[in-house]
Design an enzyme around this catalytic site. Structure first.
Site, PDB file in Angstrom:
ATOM      1  N   TYR A   7     -46.305  24.864  77.345  1.00 36.61           N
ATOM      2  CA  TYR A   7     -45.795  25.364  76.065  1.00 36.61           C
ATOM      3  C   TYR A   7     -46.540  24.742  74.883  1.00 36.61           C
ATOM      4  O   TYR A   7     -46.735  23.526  74.812  1.00 36.61           O
ATOM      5  CB  TYR A   7     -44.293  25.058  75.911  1.00 36.61           C
TER       6      TYR A   7
ATOM      7  N   HIS B 264     -46.556  29.816  59.705  1.00 34.98           N
ATOM      8  CA  HIS B 264     -45.378  28.996  59.458  1.00 34.98           C
ATOM      9  C   HIS B 264     -45.352  28.423  58.033  1.00 34.98           C
ATOM     10  O   HIS B 264     -44.356  27.822  57.625  1.00 34.98           O
ATOM     11  CB  HIS B 264     -45.310  27.855  60.475  1.00 34.98           C
TER      12      HIS B 264
ATOM     13  N   TYR C 136      -6.182   1.368  39.035  1.00 33.39           N
ATOM     14  CA  TYR C 136      -6.911   1.416  40.300  1.00 33.39           C
ATOM     15  C   TYR C 136      -8.427   1.397  40.097  1.00 33.39           C
ATOM     16  O   TYR C 136      -9.170   0.863  40.920  1.00 33.39           O
ATOM     17  CB  TYR C 136      -6.552   2.688  41.075  1.00 33.39           C
TER      18      TYR C 136
ATOM     19  N   GLU D 170     -34.013  29.651  69.029  1.00 31.34           N
ATOM     20  CA  GLU D 170     -33.556  28.455  68.308  1.00 31.34           C
ATOM     21  C   GLU D 170     -32.174  28.781  67.732  1.00 31.34           C
ATOM     22  O   GLU D 170     -32.025  29.102  66.555  1.00 31.34           O
ATOM     23  CB  GLU D 170     -34.587  28.094  67.231  1.00 31.34           C
TER      24      GLU D 170
ATOM     25  N   ARG E 144      -8.980  -2.330  39.682  1.00 29.50           N
ATOM     26  CA  ARG E 144      -8.426  -3.175  40.737  1.00 29.50           C
ATOM     27  C   ARG E 144      -8.982  -2.837  42.123  1.00 29.50           C
ATOM     28  O   ARG E 144      -9.141  -3.713  42.970  1.00 29.50           O
ATOM     29  CB  ARG E 144      -6.903  -3.003  40.748  1.00 29.50           C
TER      30      ARG E 144
ATOM     31  N   PHE F  30     -36.781  17.355  68.202  1.00 26.62           N
ATOM     32  CA  PHE F  30     -37.064  17.934  66.888  1.00 26.62           C
ATOM     33  C   PHE F  30     -35.796  18.315  66.130  1.00 26.62           C
ATOM     34  O   PHE F  30     -35.842  18.631  64.949  1.00 26.62           O
ATOM     35  CB  PHE F  30     -37.930  19.192  67.043  1.00 26.62           C
TER      36      PHE F  30
ATOM     37  N   ASN G 221     -44.385  19.760  63.987  1.00 25.23           N
ATOM     38  CA  ASN G 221     -43.128  19.748  64.737  1.00 25.23           C
ATOM     39  C   ASN G 221     -42.432  18.397  64.597  1.00 25.23           C
ATOM     40  O   ASN G 221     -42.864  17.396  65.176  1.00 25.23           O
ATOM     41  CB  ASN G 221     -43.422  20.050  66.209  1.00 25.23           C
TER      42      ASN G 221
END
Length: 664
Positions: free
Chosen positions: A164, A194, A395, A529, A398, A444, A307
């Site tokens: 791959y 990409h 508050y 994915e 404090r 990844f 990647n």
């Protein structure tokens, strides 16, 4: 023959020059002539002679005298811009200098190196690399691991095995085998396709962090990149050649593909690139101007560059470092507010916090005592209300140890995750040299940093939420016993009225930004994915939340210092007087209304640069040495667990109420 790269109306032109005795005017005209030659309509001009223009350097934007000779005014291969008089700049025009480039106005090429091996990078290291304080070298051990990893890839290619990302397509195309003759084209196509991000480009500091972090991951030796290519990437980093990287487009699995692809695109000489020398220009010109060649990708190397979770993690690294800085300083600002509002240190008694021993809570209470302990630092303001009839504070005063404390513990938790991620291999497939094989996995996936950064935003936001309430108390005369909105002649002057509104608006924005992005997922790549982290947005909005926190605390810091003016001639403790003096070195007292935004920005800059911490830290650590002799100085991730300090004395006595009275 000298050559210059000239920018005209969005286009870059290489203009050779036969003689350095030619003038800047000649260069401008020649660039315009070449620009017109490439346009069917001559760019809308009749002739070169009728074009009025001025010429400026891309670096620093300095205007050039057109009568100067090129050899006197410019260096060989320098980048310049010809600006046509009368042109109206498009609002979409990418400026020659990106947002945040003022940080580089004093850029000097670093002389020191940091050695990377993929195992020992810290968050502070990466921030310093982003600031341009270091160049990068690999350790010998890292170089050996990179070579061994590449040997596995070469063996796969030689044996023509189907693996791959090396001999197949990507994502949905994982079962498509690519012929050997097209394996190089496969990697270039991967990077080009990409590179599909949108939005503003990362500022130089963040681009440097992203590039440095990717180098660190490649140095681990599990990516299959060749040592030759990795050295080219390092050379680009060391020359500060930074590709155009849009900040939007990653879903955080399979890694940060879009931004890392834009990073790789510049390195192969395509798309845009920035350097302090050139400003924005075509990547091939920027690389050439620095004596560098575009990378020629070998099989697996495109995938090795894109990647991983480095976009999420590098932005997260900046976020956690800025969060640590503002959390420390929030204690100092709140202590100053407590003084102005004439509060008590009783709630910071060490025995109280020993009964609920969260590390952050104990440390915050300690810091308050170190700044306010009247036995250690006498305070005339505290002495003035020693016998007041108040029992306890609101508050927002404090409960600072409890509220600020969990923010500190959140930061420590997130920093641990980010530090692990900095030194993790997040490729797919992984290349195991010792096993001589590659294995596909899921490192990844950005869920770890995504969840952590969502948590960081929620935790740090509370520092702004409680700060805004303290600003309200400072501005409200019924709560502060100070003039309304901290100004004389109220009505004629509005004082801090709208500064408080600004703080309130930022806190409200944060409430929306704190919605976790990592609770969302959308299936991508044709359901290959099918679960993603959305970590890129988690990182970007965490940074925005932290910036808002810094700005809110800047308003509180100004308001507290203004409150001091109305308590003069009384003085507060020595460390807090030093903080007051620091603020007054950049912002003068508010006697009557004036333009306030610059004052807020000046105070914000003090906090971002950690100047408030630098002033107060010596007093905090001196107090620590005197009261906790066994303890060591703390870091943001290692809070002191010691609770053996004697209870600090109350700086004013409270009357005791009967059991029938209500206590909040």
């Amino acid at each position: 023959m000298p050559r210059y790269t000239v920018h005209v109306r969005g286009e870059w032109l290489a203009v050779p020059c036969r003689s350095g005795a030619s003038t800047v005017r000649w260069l401008g005209k020649e660039a315009v002539r070449r620009y017109m030659k490439n346009k069917p309509d001559n760019g809308g001009f009749g002739s070169v002679e009728e074009v009025q223009f001025y010429v400026r350097r891309c670096k620093g934007l300095g205007l050039l005298d057109q009568d100067d000779t090129l050899e006197d005014a410019l260096e060989d291969n320098e980048f310049v811009e010809v600006v046509i008089q009368g042109d109206v700049m498009s609002p979409d025009f990418i400026p020659s200098q990106p947002e945040g480039v003022h940080l580089y106005s004093k850029y000097r090429e670093p002389e020191q190196y940091i050695y990377l091996d993929g195992n020992h990078l810290t968050t502070q290291d990466l921030v310093n690399l982003g600031k341009g304080l270091y160049k990068i070298k690999l350790t010998p051990e890292a170089e050996t691991k990179v070579r061994e990893s590449r040997d596995v890839i070469e063996s796969i290619l030689k044996e023509q095995r189907v693996v791959y990302g090396i001999t197949t397509g990507f994502g949905k195309f994982a079962r498509t085998v690519i012929p050997n003759s097209k394996l190089w084209e496969l990697q270039v196509n991967l990077v080009r396709s990409h590179s599909a991000g949108v939005g503003k480009p990362l500022i130089p500091e963040r681009s440097r962090m992203l590039l440095a972090l990717r180098i660190n991951v490649l140095a681990k030796g599990y990516s299959g990149i060749s040592l030759e290519t990795l050295h080219q990437v390092i050379e680009a980093f060391n020359a500060s050649c930074l590709p155009y990287i849009p900040e939007q487009g990653t879903v955080g699995a399979s890694g940060d593909l879009a931004p890392l692809s834009h990073l790789a695109l510049g390195l192969i000489g395509e798309g845009k690139m920035w350097s302090p020398k050139s400003g924005w220009a075509d990547a091939k010109y920027v690389l050439e101007a620095h004596g560098l060649k575009p990378i020629t990708l070998k099989p697996k190397e495109g995938l090795a560059l894109i990647n991983g979770t480095q976009m999420i993690t590098s932005l997260g690294c900046e976020a956690v470092e800025r969060a640590s800085a503002i959390a420390r300083q929030a204690d100092i600002v709140a202590a100053l507010t407590l003084e102005v509002l004439k509060g008590t240190t009783r709630a910071f008694d060490t025995d109280i916090h020993a009964l609920r021993p969260h590390r952050g809570q104990i440390e915050v209470a300690f810091r308050f005592r170190s700044l306010l302990d009247s036995d250690h630092h006498p305070s005339e303001i505290a002495e003035s209300h020693r016998f007041c009839d108040r029992v306890q504070d609101a508050y927002t005063l404090r409960c600072c140890p409890q509220v600020h404390g969990v923010a500190n513990d959140t930061i420590a938790f997130v920093k641990d995750i980010i530090t692990t991620e900095l030194n993790s291999a997040t490729d797919n497939p992984m290349v195991f040299a010792e096993r001589k094989e590659t294995i596909s996995g899921g490192n990844f996936h950005g869920e770890y940093p995504a969840k952590a950064l969502d948590y960081l935003a929620i935790g740090v936001h509370e520092l702004a939420a409680i700060s805004e309430r303290r600003i309200e108390r400072l501005c409200n005369p019924s709560l502060s016993e100070l003039p309304p909105f901290l100004v004389t002649e109220g009505g004629l002057n509005s004082g801090f009225m709208i500064a408080h509104c600004t703080a309130a608006s930022l806190v409200s924005e944060n409430k929306a930004l704190c919605h976790p992005s990592s609770v969302d997922t959308l299936s991508t790549s044709a359901a290959t994915e099918d679960h993603v982290s959305m970590g890129g947005w988690a990182a970007r909005k965490a940074l925005k939340v932290i910036e808002h926190v810094e700005q809110v605390l800047a308003v509180e810091l100004l308001a507290a210092c203004q409150g001091i003016e109305f308590l003069r001639p009384l003085r507060t403790t020595t460390p807090l007087e030093k903080v007051y003096d620091l603020v007054r070195s950049v912002v003068r007292p508010w006697m009557k209304d004036r333009f306030m935004a610059p004052d807020i920005e000046a105070a914000h800059r003090l906090l971002v640069d950690q100047k408030v911490w630098e002033v107060a830290e010596p007093y905090i650590e001196k107090y620590r040495r005197e009261h906790l002799p066994e303890s060591r100085p703390i870091s943001p991730t290692a809070f002191s667990l010691a609770a053996s300090e004697n209870a600090s004395r109350c700086r004013h006595q409270h009357h005791h109420h009967s059991d029938s009275e209500e206590f909040d």
